[in-house]
Design an enzyme around this catalytic site. Sequence first.
Site: not given
Length: 347
Positions: A184, A264, A288, A293, A312-313
Site C-alpha cells: 500500500i 490499524r 479510516d 469499531e 473502515h471502508i
Amino acid sequence: MKIKLALGTKLEQPYYDRVAEVCDIKKVGSLLNEGVVGEEELMEQCMGCEIIYIGSDLVTRRCLEKWKSAGLKLLGCGRGTPVNVDCQAARELNIPLVYCPGRNAQSVAEFTVGLMLALVRNIGMSCSKINDGTLLGDKVEDIYRTEGKKDVLWKNDKIFVRDIIPSGQELYGKTLGIVGFGAIGSKVGKIAKTFNMDVNVYDPFCPEKIIEEAGVKPCNLEELLINSDIITIHLPANDSTIGLIDSTWFEKMKPTSFLINTSRASVIEQKALIKALDNNQIAGAAMDVMWIEPCPKNHPLLHRDNVIITPHIAGWTYDVYLWQSRMICDEIIRYVNNQEPQLVWKK
C-alpha cells in the site's frame, strides 16, 4: 471426478465459472451464512474437502488437524494477511497456506490520497457545514429560478464561505512522509509523485534500493517527522508497532502537518493523538480505522473540523474482490495442474 472445494470467501465472475470447471464447489463459512461461524460449524462444513478457501472465519489448529485427516491438501485465505488462520499449525501440519497479497492495496492507496485531499482542502469541514446549515441561505419559493449571473460566489448579506472555511492548500510541492513501504505505502508514493509531491519514506525493513528505485527518498524517522507536511501510516499491528506512534512523534511534527492512518488504529497511542490535536501540535488528522469499531458516539475525536473519520471502508471496493478472485482462481488452477503454489504465506 472434480476436486472438492470448500469456498468461504467471495469469488467473482468470470473466475467462479473457471474454478467450477475443475472443482465441485461447496459454499461454507461466512459465504454461506452472514457473519463469522463458530469452530464446530466451520469444521463440519469443510470436512472431506481437498481444497479449503476461507474468508474471515477463524481457522484453529483443531480445524486443521481434522481437515488434514479428512484429505485437506491446500488451504487458502482470501485476505491480504491470513490473521484469522493458525499459521504455525498449518506449517507444522505441512499444509500449504496461500493468501491474496495486495488484494486491496490499490483501493487503500487511492482512499489514502482521497483523505489527503479532503484534509488539505477542508472538504470534510465544508460538507459538515453544508449539512448542519451553517453555509446555507434562507429558503426560496422557487429553487429553479436563478438570476442568470455568469459569475457567482457563495456569498450573500449573511454568509461568505471564505469567512467560515479556512483557505485550503495544494498537494503540489508538499512533502509526504510514508511510514511503511509495503504494497500500500509504495502505491501511495507512486500516486503522490503524480501530484509533484516530494516523498520521504521510513521503513527500516525495506531495503533502501527498493525505495530509491521507486523514485522516492529513504530517510530516518526523525527526518521524516520534522520535514513532512503530511504523514501517512501503513503499518501492520503487531507487538513492535502497537502504540508506536506516541507523543514523541507529535513533538517533532510540524504544527501545520497532517496525520493519516488507513492501517490499524492500535499503532497510534490514542491519548497522544488527542493531546496533539488539543494542543495544536499538528493541524489535523484523518483515519479510516478506530480503536473501537463502530466508533463510540462519545469519542473525543468526533465533531472536530480538522478531523476526518471514515468507517473502515478504504479497502472495500468491488475491484478488491476481482483482484482477490483472480488470485484465488490462479492458485486453484495451479494446484489442479500439479504446479507449485505461488502465493504462499511464509511468515
